[in-house]
Design a protein around this motif. Structure first.
Motif, PDB file in Angstrom:
ATOM      1  N   GLN A 103      44.874 -48.790   1.368  1.00  7.69           N
ATOM      2  CA  GLN A 103      44.747 -50.073   2.047  1.00  7.69           C
ATOM      3  C   GLN A 103      45.825 -51.001   1.507  1.00  7.69           C
ATOM      4  N   ASP A 104      46.505 -51.669   2.419  1.00 10.26           N
ATOM      5  CA  ASP A 104      47.514 -52.665   2.045  1.00 10.26           C
ATOM      6  C   ASP A 104      47.308 -53.847   2.978  1.00 10.26           C
ATOM      7  N   GLY A 105      46.701 -54.913   2.470  1.00 11.83           N
ATOM      8  CA  GLY A 105      46.389 -56.053   3.330  1.00 11.83           C
ATOM      9  C   GLY A 105      45.447 -55.616   4.426  1.00 11.83           C
ATOM     10  N   ASP A 106      45.817 -55.896   5.686  1.00 12.36           N
ATOM     11  CA  ASP A 106      44.995 -55.502   6.823  1.00 12.36           C
ATOM     12  C   ASP A 106      45.517 -54.218   7.461  1.00 12.36           C
ATOM     13  N   ALA A 107      45.917 -53.267   6.652  1.00 14.31           N
ATOM     14  CA  ALA A 107      46.389 -51.998   7.200  1.00 14.31           C
ATOM     15  C   ALA A 107      45.888 -50.846   6.337  1.00 14.31           C
ATOM     16  N   LEU A 108      45.555 -49.759   7.012  1.00 13.02           N
ATOM     17  CA  LEU A 108      45.156 -48.522   6.352  1.00 13.02           C
ATOM     18  C   LEU A 108      46.195 -47.460   6.675  1.00 13.02           C
ATOM     19  N   ALA A 109      46.827 -46.936   5.645  1.00 10.48           N
ATOM     20  CA  ALA A 109      47.833 -45.896   5.821  1.00 10.48           C
ATOM     21  C   ALA A 109      47.254 -44.571   5.330  1.00 10.48           C
ATOM     22  N   PHE A 110      47.420 -43.532   6.122  1.00 12.64           N
ATOM     23  CA  PHE A 110      46.897 -42.204   5.810  1.00 12.64           C
ATOM     24  C   PHE A 110      48.050 -41.219   5.621  1.00 12.64           C
ATOM     25  N   ARG A 111      47.852 -40.280   4.691  1.00 11.42           N
ATOM     26  CA  ARG A 111      48.756 -39.135   4.539  1.00 11.42           C
ATOM     27  C   ARG A 111      48.003 -37.928   5.071  1.00 11.42           C
ATOM     28  N   LEU A 112      48.691 -37.120   5.872  1.00  9.05           N
ATOM     29  CA  LEU A 112      48.091 -35.916   6.432  1.00  9.05           C
ATOM     30  C   LEU A 112      48.490 -34.692   5.614  1.00  9.05           C
ATOM     31  N   ASN A 113      47.831 -33.582   5.857  1.00  5.57           N
ATOM     32  CA  ASN A 113      48.137 -32.342   5.151  1.00  5.57           C
ATOM     33  C   ASN A 113      49.549 -31.837   5.450  1.00  5.57           C
ATOM     34  N   THR A 114      50.201 -32.376   6.447  1.00  8.96           N
ATOM     35  CA  THR A 114      51.579 -32.014   6.791  1.00  8.96           C
ATOM     36  C   THR A 114      52.586 -33.023   6.224  1.00  8.96           C
ATOM     37  N   ASP A 115      52.125 -33.940   5.376  1.00  9.17           N
ATOM     38  CA  ASP A 115      52.924 -35.028   4.792  1.00  9.17           C
ATOM     39  C   ASP A 115      53.282 -36.110   5.794  1.00  9.17           C
ATOM     40  N   ASP A 116      52.767 -36.026   7.027  1.00  4.85           N
ATOM     41  CA  ASP A 116      52.946 -37.120   7.975  1.00  4.85           C
ATOM     42  C   ASP A 116      52.214 -38.346   7.446  1.00  4.85           C
ATOM     43  N   LEU A 117      52.757 -39.522   7.730  1.00  4.64           N
ATOM     44  CA  LEU A 117      52.113 -40.787   7.398  1.00  4.64           C
ATOM     45  C   LEU A 117      51.725 -41.473   8.699  1.00  4.64           C
ATOM     46  N   VAL A 118      50.484 -41.978   8.762  1.00  3.25           N
ATOM     47  CA  VAL A 118      49.976 -42.623   9.970  1.00  3.25           C
ATOM     48  C   VAL A 118      49.283 -43.914   9.558  1.00  3.25           C
ATOM     49  N   ILE A 119      49.636 -45.010  10.230  1.00  2.49           N
ATOM     50  CA  ILE A 119      48.991 -46.299   9.978  1.00  2.49           C
ATOM     51  C   ILE A 119      47.958 -46.515  11.089  1.00  2.49           C
ATOM     52  N   ALA A 120      46.686 -46.613  10.691  1.00  2.00           N
ATOM     53  CA  ALA A 120      45.606 -46.811  11.666  1.00  2.00           C
ATOM     54  C   ALA A 120      45.774 -48.159  12.360  1.00  2.00           C
ATOM     55  N   GLY A 121      45.351 -48.204  13.606  1.00  3.60           N
ATOM     56  CA  GLY A 121      45.443 -49.429  14.390  1.00  3.60           C
ATOM     57  C   GLY A 121      45.228 -49.118  15.854  1.00  3.60           C
ATOM     58  N   PRO A 122      45.649 -50.006  16.731  1.00  2.00           N
ATOM     59  CA  PRO A 122      45.423 -49.791  18.170  1.00  2.00           C
ATOM     60  C   PRO A 122      46.028 -48.484  18.696  1.00  2.00           C
ATOM     61  N   ASP A 123      47.197 -48.088  18.174  1.00  4.76           N
ATOM     62  CA  ASP A 123      47.829 -46.841  18.627  1.00  4.76           C
ATOM     63  C   ASP A 123      47.290 -45.608  17.908  1.00  4.76           C
ATOM     64  N   HIS A 124      46.629 -45.818  16.784  1.00  5.01           N
ATOM     65  CA  HIS A 124      46.091 -44.722  15.973  1.00  5.01           C
ATOM     66  C   HIS A 124      44.671 -45.088  15.515  1.00  5.01           C
ATOM     67  N   PRO A 125      43.720 -45.122  16.468  1.00  2.85           N
ATOM     68  CA  PRO A 125      42.362 -45.550  16.113  1.00  2.85           C
ATOM     69  C   PRO A 125      41.624 -44.522  15.264  1.00  2.85           C
ATOM     70  N   ILE A 126      40.635 -45.027  14.537  1.00  2.00           N
ATOM     71  CA  ILE A 126      39.703 -44.212  13.763  1.00  2.00           C
ATOM     72  C   ILE A 126      38.423 -44.123  14.589  1.00  2.00           C
ATOM     73  N   HIS A 127      37.844 -42.937  14.693  1.00  3.19           N
ATOM     74  CA  HIS A 127      36.583 -42.796  15.414  1.00  3.19           C
ATOM     75  C   HIS A 127      35.680 -41.801  14.695  1.00  3.19           C
ATOM     76  N   VAL A 128      34.390 -41.909  14.987  1.00  2.00           N
ATOM     77  CA  VAL A 128      33.371 -41.132  14.289  1.00  2.00           C
ATOM     78  C   VAL A 128      32.646 -40.241  15.280  1.00  2.00           C
ATOM     79  N   ARG A 129      32.385 -39.014  14.851  1.00  2.00           N
ATOM     80  CA  ARG A 129      31.533 -38.087  15.605  1.00  2.00           C
ATOM     81  C   ARG A 129      30.401 -37.647  14.681  1.00  2.00           C
ATOM     82  N   GLY A 130      29.481 -36.908  15.213  1.00  2.00           N
ATOM     83  CA  GLY A 130      28.358 -36.422  14.416  1.00  2.00           C
ATOM     84  C   GLY A 130      27.206 -37.403  14.463  1.00  2.00           C
ATOM     85  N   ASP A 131      26.380 -37.362  13.423  1.00  2.00           N
ATOM     86  CA  ASP A 131      25.236 -38.269  13.350  1.00  2.00           C
ATOM     87  C   ASP A 131      25.258 -38.980  12.001  1.00  2.00           C
TER      88      ASP A 131
END
Length: 181
Positions: A103-131
């Motif tokens: 977390q950096d301010g109002d941003a969440l940055a993720f590292r993937l298993n492929t070393d890609d970096l993705v900043i969550a937001g409108p273009d990269h939303p977070i969503h939940v499945r399951g119960d």
């Protein structure tokens, strides 16, 4: 030229992460419409390992190269796309695994298993499945593909949520609930 993975997320500012994301040159999959279709005989396991004809692909550079050619259609089928060919690929859960978050301010940055970096937001939303007992949290990556958060990244995200309202996180002005609806 050998591949140089990005530094650890904890050592990067949001501006540096955004610069690394911007500098990654990805193939223009959206502009390719190959007529030749087939089966890649490849599979991405739920734990993020890649297989070809039953044998594991152990070279990270190969996985990273294939991952840059990955797309998912509206029906959920994953494809490896080149200018001349479109090959189906079996994906057991998600094409990527999110292995770290910062977390950096109002941003969440993720590292993937492929070393890609993705900043969550409108273009990269977070969503939940399951119960509520077994939630699974996903991050939209690119071209319809997703990353499932691994256990430690899920725990990191839960800590961020607990520091706030306890049930959601926000990134780039967007709020994301962490509990299934």
């Amino acid at each position: 030229m050998p591949y140089e993975p990005p530094p650890e997320l904890a050592t990067l500012s949001l501006a540096q992460i955004a610069e690394l994301v911007e500098s990654r040159k990805l193939p223009p999959l959206d502009s390719w419409s190959p007529a030749d279709q087939g089966d890649s005989e490849m599979r991405i396991a739920a734990d993020g390992r890649w297989f070809h004809q039953g044998g594991e692909i152990r070279r990270p550079a190969m996985v990273r190269a294939f991952a840059s050619l990955l797309t998912r259609d509206p029906e959920g089928q994953h494809w490896l796309v080149t200018p001349v060919q479109k090959l189906s690929i079996a994906v057991e859960d998600a094409a990527f695994i999110a292995v770290d978050v910062r977390q950096d301010g109002d941003a969440l940055a993720f590292r993937l298993n492929t070393d890609d970096l993705v900043i969550a937001g409108p273009d990269h939303p977070i969503h939940v499945r399951g119960d509520a007992d077994n939630p699974a949290i996903y991050l939209s990556v690119r071209h319809g593909t997703e990353a499932r958060l691994n256990r430690s990244t899920w725990a990191q995200l839960a800590e961020i949520a607990l520091a706030g309202d306890g049930t959601s996180v926000s990134s780039q002005g967007q709020s994301f609930p962490l509990l299934p609806a």
